[in-house]
Design an enzyme around this catalytic site. Structure first.
Site, PDB file in Angstrom:
ATOM      1  N   TRP A  19       0.820  -1.218   0.000  1.00 18.11           N
ATOM      2  CA  TRP A  19       0.000   0.000   0.000  1.00 18.11           C
ATOM      3  C   TRP A  19       0.848   1.260   0.000  1.00 18.11           C
ATOM      4  O   TRP A  19       0.504   2.233  -0.689  1.00 18.11           O
ATOM      5  CB  TRP A  19      -1.028  -0.039   1.130  1.00 18.11           C
ATOM      6  CG  TRP A  19      -2.094  -1.022   0.786  1.00 18.11           C
ATOM      7  CD1 TRP A  19      -2.245  -2.278   1.283  1.00 18.11           C
ATOM      8  CD2 TRP A  19      -3.099  -0.881  -0.235  1.00 18.11           C
ATOM      9  NE1 TRP A  19      -3.292  -2.913   0.651  1.00 18.11           N
ATOM     10  CE2 TRP A  19      -3.838  -2.094  -0.277  1.00 18.11           C
ATOM     11  CE3 TRP A  19      -3.460   0.152  -1.108  1.00 18.11           C
ATOM     12  CZ2 TRP A  19      -4.904  -2.289  -1.159  1.00 18.11           C
ATOM     13  CZ3 TRP A  19      -4.523  -0.040  -1.983  1.00 18.11           C
ATOM     14  CH2 TRP A  19      -5.230  -1.252  -2.011  1.00 18.11           C
ATOM     15  N   ASP A  54      -2.094   7.009   5.816  1.00 17.67           N
ATOM     16  CA  ASP A  54      -3.159   6.190   5.236  1.00 17.67           C
ATOM     17  C   ASP A  54      -3.607   5.204   6.309  1.00 17.67           C
ATOM     18  O   ASP A  54      -3.009   4.142   6.474  1.00 17.67           O
ATOM     19  CB  ASP A  54      -2.642   5.443   3.995  1.00 17.67           C
ATOM     20  CG  ASP A  54      -3.674   4.460   3.459  1.00 17.67           C
ATOM     21  OD1 ASP A  54      -4.774   4.369   4.025  1.00 17.67           O
ATOM     22  OD2 ASP A  54      -3.359   3.786   2.461  1.00 17.67           O
ATOM     23  N   LYS A  66     -13.208  -0.975   6.096  1.00 17.26           N
ATOM     24  CA  LYS A  66     -12.578  -1.872   7.058  1.00 17.26           C
ATOM     25  C   LYS A  66     -13.107  -1.596   8.469  1.00 17.26           C
ATOM     26  O   LYS A  66     -13.767  -2.448   9.048  1.00 17.26           O
ATOM     27  CB  LYS A  66     -11.064  -1.753   6.962  1.00 17.26           C
ATOM     28  CG  LYS A  66     -10.564  -2.202   5.573  1.00 17.26           C
ATOM     29  CD  LYS A  66      -9.194  -1.698   5.231  1.00 17.26           C
ATOM     30  CE  LYS A  66      -8.888  -1.710   3.744  1.00 17.26           C
ATOM     31  NZ  LYS A  66      -8.998  -3.013   3.088  1.00 17.26           N
TER      32      LYS A  66
END
Lengths: 360, 360
Positions: free
Chosen positions: B101, B171, B195
């Site tokens: 990511w 993030d 999430k």
């Protein structure tokens, strides 16, 4: 009390669709999972997305050389993505200006290219659709953009322009799936979902394949149609629940006669309301030229703002909701998309008649 | 059969939240409307959005000089929006590379500026969080970006770096709201909702006010944080239903002890799984350095792919779902976000023990 919701979007959804969504909310078909909890890469959601794609393709008879994308960001994001992807090295694009939404598209495009305003109805307060003979098209334009239905102004094109080799781009946010549409006449169609497709948060793009892959180097990956076309709209996590809901709406459309039957009902619904307006001896007025009146959004008003306010108050008390016109337009607006039943429009027409008689 | 869904996102939602959503699906609090059918400018949805904002501010103790934005496009869109908005005329930004990511964020930023990779765990296959002493920060950088939890790699920072006057950007897609977090240590926090917040299609951005308003001229309106900050995230139609669901999750968090209590439970959940792995005498391995193991995403594997496949098959038959590791990582991954109950983790731990005994 039965209510009818005339909101311009997000808007009413088919009752059966909402009932199915409720039924499946905690457990989609025995999986023990809500659709909201499913991995977008799992077989369950992949199946849901594939069915939604296939059903939409069938409903709109989308040819194989067009990609169907489910994106995010609404029509407003498309105002930028269209020029970013479709300029293809050209310097200008043609835009038709028929009101608030086409103006928004024009303003965004102006950040990225020269905009040639090829036709406008500004001369009569955006109350009509400029005839094609008046469009001053540029054969070198990257594309021609127009707004087939102005959601706020209530102006709808009853015809599709023939722009020859220059790709035609349409913001169909508020009339997609409400009437038959020959996709081959368009290079690109886009639509926010929250009027005729499903809940807010999904943006539909239908784009001819030859128009994909020309984005300038360095464009953010998410803004390039190629990213989404190459990954079946799953480059990153898509708005899964909105796609599921759109899929349920597509099934409902198929079950109820498809787009051809929708058009018949939508014509009947629109006639009811415009009929009351035209028969009201001037009590109600609609600013739009008769030939260009929208079947989806019916704007009207009484003689003054105080009477409009009373109309809205009484309507609300009867369960005829969200009829207030857009803040830029004032008055009233009845949005009567596919999911608004004829009974709702009849109830509104009846009330409009009664109100006019009581105040006329 | 009771199932437990270990998907990495979209992921399990609190059962009570889904039950309330089902209860209200067709008629939100007597309005006769589904939340999906409400105008985003109507008093009903404005109230829902305002409550979601207020509850999130309370949960995270977000100071007044930070804006909370609910956007679209996921973390992936933020990979571009962060440099577009935060470069503020500077030419470079500092990025920490801890896996898939952060690499994606770096690749997008490289399209827009010079990226100074100030620390990396590439030397050990992204299996740890580089210590702050190793970060080669540039005092002239526009910002420092890192990924506090790598969803695929299962590496989590247990500390927050102090980057001084250079804004810190995180993030937090996969660990937001899972542990206390001092917002004042950050210039900007972003997170995809799917999430720990709600369904996919909503992106949360928390940004310090002084970092807003520096986008370059000509930037598409939708990519400018100022657009959304000035319009309370309602410049265009927001993903209304997703915001409603996020709001229900925030209420659930408040009712269940807030972020402090979540952290306690999350520590207990993570200990259960890592405990089984560490006690398995090498039957299960986790590639991550012990100090940097994620509380949210627990990657593990057995001695070979065939045994992993058998594990997954047996787990699935017991209702322990979506445990397959990311395609780039292989093996297994248990994502145990806030909404995963301790009972689910216990069931998985029990099964892991049994499976190891039967095959060991």
């Amino acid at each position: 009390m039965t209510i009818f919701n005339f909101a311009a979007g997000p808007a009413v959804l088919p009752h059966e669709v909402l009932e199915q969504a409720r039924e499946e909310l905690l457990d989609w078909r025995g999986t023990g999972m809500s659709v909201m909890e499913m991995s977008h890469r799992g077989k369950e959601f992949m199946g849901i997305a594939a069915e939604a794609h296939a059903d939409l393709r069938e409903l709109m008879a989308i040819p194989e050389n067009y990609k169907v994308l489910f994106l995010q960001g609404g029509a407003t994001m498309q105002f930028s993505m269209v020029p970013l992807n479709l300029l293809r090295g050209k310097l200008s694009a043609d835009y038709v200006n028929t009101g608030i939404w086409s103006k928004k598209a024009i303003d965004e495009a102006k950040k990225l290219c020269y905009v040639n305003e090829v036709a406008s109805s500004a001369d009569k307060s955006f109350s009509y659709a400029p005839g094609f003979a008046q469009w001053k098209l540029d054969k070198e334009a990257a594309y021609v953009h127009y707004t087939p239905n102005e959601t706020i102004g209530g102006v709808e094109f009853n015809w599709v322009p023939d722009t020859g080799k220059v790709p035609l781009v349409a913001d169909m946010s508020s009339n997609i799936l409400s009437r038959p549409c020959d996709v081959t006449q368009f290079g690109l169609i886009y639509a926010g979902a929250q009027k005729n497709i499903g809940p807010a948060g999904v943006t539909l793009v239908i784009v001819r394949e030859d128009l994909i892959g020309h984005a300038p180097a360095g464009l953010p990956t998410m803004l390039d149609y190629k990213t989404h076309a190459d990954n079946d709209s799953m480059y990153n996590t898509p708005p899964t629940y909105g796609i599921y809901m759109a899929g349920l709406v597509f099934k409902w459309l198929k079950k109820n006669g498809g787009v051809a039957q929708m058009e018949k009902t939508n014509i009947a619904k629109a006639r009811l309301l415009y009929g009351v307006i035209d028969a009201s001896d001037g009590f109600y007025t609609c600013p739009v030229a008769k030939a260009d009146r929208s079947r989806m959004n019916v704007p009207f008003r009484t003689r003054d703002a105080a009477l409009d306010a009373e109309f809205l108050k009484q309507a609300d008390a009867r369960g005829l909701l969200q009829l207030k016109g857009h803040k830029l337009a004032g008055g009233m607006r009845a949005s009567i998309y596919n999911a608004m039943p004829l009974a709702g429009v009849q109830a509104l027409a009846d009330f409009m008649g009664e109100f006019a008689r009581s105040k006329g």
